[in-house]
Design a protein around this motif. Structure first.
Motif, mmCIF file in Angstrom:
data_model
loop_
_atom_site.group_PDB
_atom_site.id
_atom_site.type_symbol
_atom_site.label_atom_id
_atom_site.label_comp_id
_atom_site.label_asym_id
_atom_site.label_seq_id
_atom_site.Cartn_x
_atom_site.Cartn_y
_atom_site.Cartn_z
ATOM 1 N N ASP B 217 7.703 51.075 48.503
ATOM 2 C CA ASP B 217 8.994 51.193 49.181
ATOM 3 C C ASP B 217 10.142 50.626 48.352
ATOM 4 O O ASP B 217 11.235 51.165 48.353
ATOM 5 N N TYR B 218 9.872 49.515 47.658
ATOM 6 C CA TYR B 218 10.997 48.895 46.943
ATOM 7 C C TYR B 218 11.454 49.725 45.755
ATOM 8 O O TYR B 218 12.572 49.558 45.279
ATOM 9 N N ARG B 220 11.721 53.005 46.084
ATOM 10 C CA ARG B 220 12.643 53.906 46.766
ATOM 11 C C ARG B 220 13.975 53.201 47.021
ATOM 12 O O ARG B 220 15.044 53.787 46.871
ATOM 13 N N THR B 221 13.884 51.911 47.402
ATOM 14 C CA THR B 221 15.115 51.137 47.592
ATOM 15 C C THR B 221 15.927 51.123 46.301
ATOM 16 O O THR B 221 17.144 51.327 46.322
ATOM 17 N N ARG B 223 15.903 53.279 43.930
ATOM 18 C CA ARG B 223 16.505 54.597 43.714
ATOM 19 C C ARG B 223 17.721 54.778 44.605
ATOM 20 O O ARG B 223 18.747 55.308 44.185
ATOM 21 N N ALA B 224 17.599 54.319 45.847
ATOM 22 C CA ALA B 224 18.712 54.439 46.792
ATOM 23 C C ALA B 224 19.924 53.661 46.307
ATOM 24 O O ALA B 224 21.050 53.959 46.676
ATOM 25 N N LYS B 225 19.673 52.628 45.477
ATOM 26 C CA LYS B 225 20.783 51.840 44.950
ATOM 27 C C LYS B 225 21.450 52.532 43.775
ATOM 28 O O LYS B 225 22.421 52.036 43.241
ATOM 29 N N HIS B 236 11.946 47.053 37.950
ATOM 30 C CA HIS B 236 11.331 47.009 39.280
ATOM 31 C C HIS B 236 9.833 47.304 39.270
ATOM 32 O O HIS B 236 9.070 46.638 39.941
ATOM 33 N N ASN B 240 5.963 44.389 38.323
ATOM 34 C CA ASN B 240 4.987 44.330 39.420
ATOM 35 C C ASN B 240 3.630 44.880 38.988
ATOM 36 O O ASN B 240 2.595 44.388 39.410
#
Lengths: 340, 319
Positions: B217-218, B220-221, B223-225, B236, B240
């Motif tokens: 999910d992070y 996607r976050t 990318r949304a940014k 990112h 990880n």
């Protein structure tokens, strides 16, 4: 009528985001299916528009399509997404990424637990939006981040900014997400079920926060949810989606007072209420058809208490009824008596 | 952190103790003894038995072990049965060479394996990815003795770029920087051969972690940014994805160290490999035990390093 609460008056509301004819297809091993079809709506400046629907209704796909964050096998095949006069689908991907995402539209996701990167500090994650696109100094970015964290109601933001997501509670994390979405003062904020993963007291706080931000900063919010209570609480206008289509659209007041579409009526009827009559809570029989098995004609006909032969054969058009747009044969002004 | 490291170091003492007890017992219970090499037709059974007694080989294994341990804790690794050489000196001559080879292969494994894995994940299901997958599969499948001979044939015999074996040019006695370059020149082939299968393992592992992380999910976050793809992949996702790779970090050290035995004998590299193999054949218990001790220590240090790196890489473990 919920009116815009800005000081300049209530009559000149402009649309900041207009989506029209939006169709998204997913190609799978079993073929190509459209997840949403001909979805259209307008989001007015400084207002909250809620998209409501069950799982599989296409509400999340709609929001991801606006952000152009669809999964690899998803594709926008038709439609327009006009943000402040600019059709996003005409822009090159670079432009979208550099100028639009995070800058003019931001998005808050459902799971604050997984939507934040576990190994970056809160500060790093908030400031990177600014550092990436606005070319401002690191120190200024951090000051701005602290300011936004305070704005979203995080106590001692100077301390929190250096912490990692796992050191924060669920509610705090969602506030951080909101701060992240707010930091570059976007025109539109999309909130995809932002309170679903939170417990009710925290949910109420987050909804209050979003409502306050809308009023203070004039941010327009597209709020995706399955929860009608939340819609009643926060939204000005509402879209009801079923099996990839909008079935009803109108102001929250109109739709809640006088739901027109049988599906909306069913949803509202299934809402528990403190003052309602005792007895079993009514439900809508059946389930939302899967993307591969959508029925012919009206997609709701096999669950609809008012279905008649025409509903199986012919897909209904959208009719204007009172303040609402409704996709249902019942509202066809030329409806012949025999088909009732 | 310091307390944790000290605690772990203290904990490793009984582990090493246990390893030495076990390996000593197994070695002693196996047939054969060091005197077998000295037997000739004129020696009498009485003399042989007398020598055995004199060397303490007739004592029960635990008595012999206690004797060995009491010397080792004082820093004395003992002397060989044949020639009475100091084992510490023998190992002292060989260990640095093995460390050079192992360390080079270790660095190579991660310096090559991690980027290959990331590239495969970012270009998932493209030709690049398939090519890298085939490379990895070949890498883990080809035995090092074959790959070593192939490399010698290609690069030494056909192309003449690298020497086929040894660690230094024995005809030219280089000193200083020239000597370092000479060793490096000899090191290339054995280091590649030793690291090949580890490169393959590291790259597959990195790829699969990276593929998983890119679905998070992070991401996607991010990318949304509106972050650039490079920032998404490296800032990112990569960090990880690297956390589980640290596990291989710790496991690689003993893997490469024992793999060095074979590589050293292919390339005639004057390391611990030939010493160890010879020691096992000659029943030079002192050398075998010393090698066990070193390997066990390396394994434990590798694990400890991995655990420390976890804490460095992952704030959730740090706190």
């Amino acid at each position: 009528m919920p009116l815009t609460r800005n000081s300049k008056g209530v009559t000149t509301v402009s649309e900041i985001l207009r989506v029209s004819g939006l169709t998204v297809e997913f190609s799978t091993e079993d073929g190509t299916f459209s997840a949403i079809e001909d979805v259209g709506f307008g989001l007015e400046q400084g207002k909250t528009l809620a998209i409501v629907g069950e799982s599989g209704s296409g509400k999340s796909v709609t929001s991801l399509a606006i952000m152009q964050l669809l999964a690899e096998n998803g594709r926008i095949t038709a439609g327009e997404i006009v943000l402040d006069g600019e059709n996003l689908l005409d822009l090159p991907p670079n432009d979208i990424q550099h100028r639009i995402l995070g800058q003019q539209i931001s998005m808050i996701f459902q799971e604050p637990m997984t939507a934040l990167n576990p190994i970056l500090t809160v500060g790093d994650q908030i400031t990177e939006v600014l550092l990436e696109h606005q070319g401002i100094a690191k120190k200024a970015a951090y000051e701005r981040a602290i300011e936004v964290l305070r704005e979203v109601g995080i106590p001692s933001p100077e301390k929190r900014i250096r912490q990692y997501p796992h050191e924060l509670s669920g509610g705090m994390r969602q506030r951080v997400m909101i701060a992240m979405g707010l930091v570059s003062e976007p025109k539109v904020m999309i909130a995809d079920e932002p309170t679903t993963a939170l417990d009710v007291t925290i949910e109420a706080q987050i909804l209050d926060l979003l409502d306050r931000l809308k009023r203070e900063f004039g941010t327009s919010i597209l709020f995706v949810t399955h929860d009608l209570n939340v819609v009643a609480d926060i939204a000005d206008d509402v879209i009801v989606m079923y099996a990839g289509q909008i079935v009803e659209r109108g102001s929250v007041l109109d739709v809640f007072e006088q739901p027109k579409h049988p599906y909306t009526q069913g949803l509202l009827g299934a809402m528990p209420s403190l003052t309602g009559v005792e007895g079993d809570l009514p439900t809508i029989p059946g389930v939302v058809p899967s993307i591969a098995n959508r029925p012919s004609g009206c997609r709701f006909h096999n669950r609809c208490p008012f279905a008649h032969p025409r509903c199986t054969a012919e897909a209904p058009a959208v009719y204007r009824v009172g303040g609402q747009d409704v996709r249902c044969h019942l509202f066809d002004p030329h409806r012949s008596e025999e088909s009732q | 952190m310091t307390r944790y490291v000290i605690k772990r170091l203290v904990q490793s003492i009984p582990v090493i103790f246990g390893i030495t007890v076990l390996s000593f017992a197994i070695m002693k219970l196996a047939p054969g003894d060091p005197l077998a090499n000295f037997v000739n037709p004129t020696i009498s059974m009485e003399d042989l038995e007398a020598s055995r007694s004199a060397l303490g080989l007739n004592d029960p294994w635990y008595v012999q072990y206690t004797r060995w341990l009491s010397e080792v804790v004082r820093g004395n690794l003992g002397y060989t049965y044949a020639g009475n050489h100091s084992i510490r000196m023998l190992i002292g001559q060989r260990l640095p060479n093995t460390i050079i080879l192992t360390l080079s292969a270790f660095i190579l494994s991660f310096a090559v394996g991690v980027p290959i894995g990331v590239m495969g994940a970012v270009r998932k299901n493209t030709r690049t990815d398939y090519g890298l997958t085939i490379f990895s599969l070949v890498g883990v499948s080809v035995p090092s003795f074959f790959f070593g001979l192939l490399m010698i044939y290609l690069f030494s015999i056909l192309l003449g770029i690298f020497p086929p074996g040894g660690m230094v040019n024995i005809r030219a006695r280089y000193v200083g920087f020239a000597r370092i370059m000479d060793i490096a020149h000899h090191l290339v082939l054995p280091a590649i051969v030793l690291s090949l299968s580890n490169i393959a393992t590291v790259s597959r592992f990195t790829r699969s972690n990276m593929v998983d992380v890119l679905k998070e999910d992070y991401i996607r976050t991010a990318r949304a940014k509106g972050l650039r793809n490079k920032a998404i992949v490296y800032k990112h996702a990569f960090r990880n994805a690297l956390i589980p790779v640290i596990t291989i970090f710790g496991l690689s050290i003993p893997f490469l160290f024992s793999g060095a035995y074979i590589t050293e004998s292919i390339f005639n590299w004057p390391g611990m490999g030939s010493l160890g193999i010879q020691a096992i054949q000659d029943r030079e218990y002192g050398i075998v035990m010393a090698l066990n001790l070193i390997t066990a220590t390396l394994v434990l240090m590798g694990n400890l390093t991995a655990d420390i790196l976890y804490a460095v890489a992952d704030p959730r473990i740090r706190h």
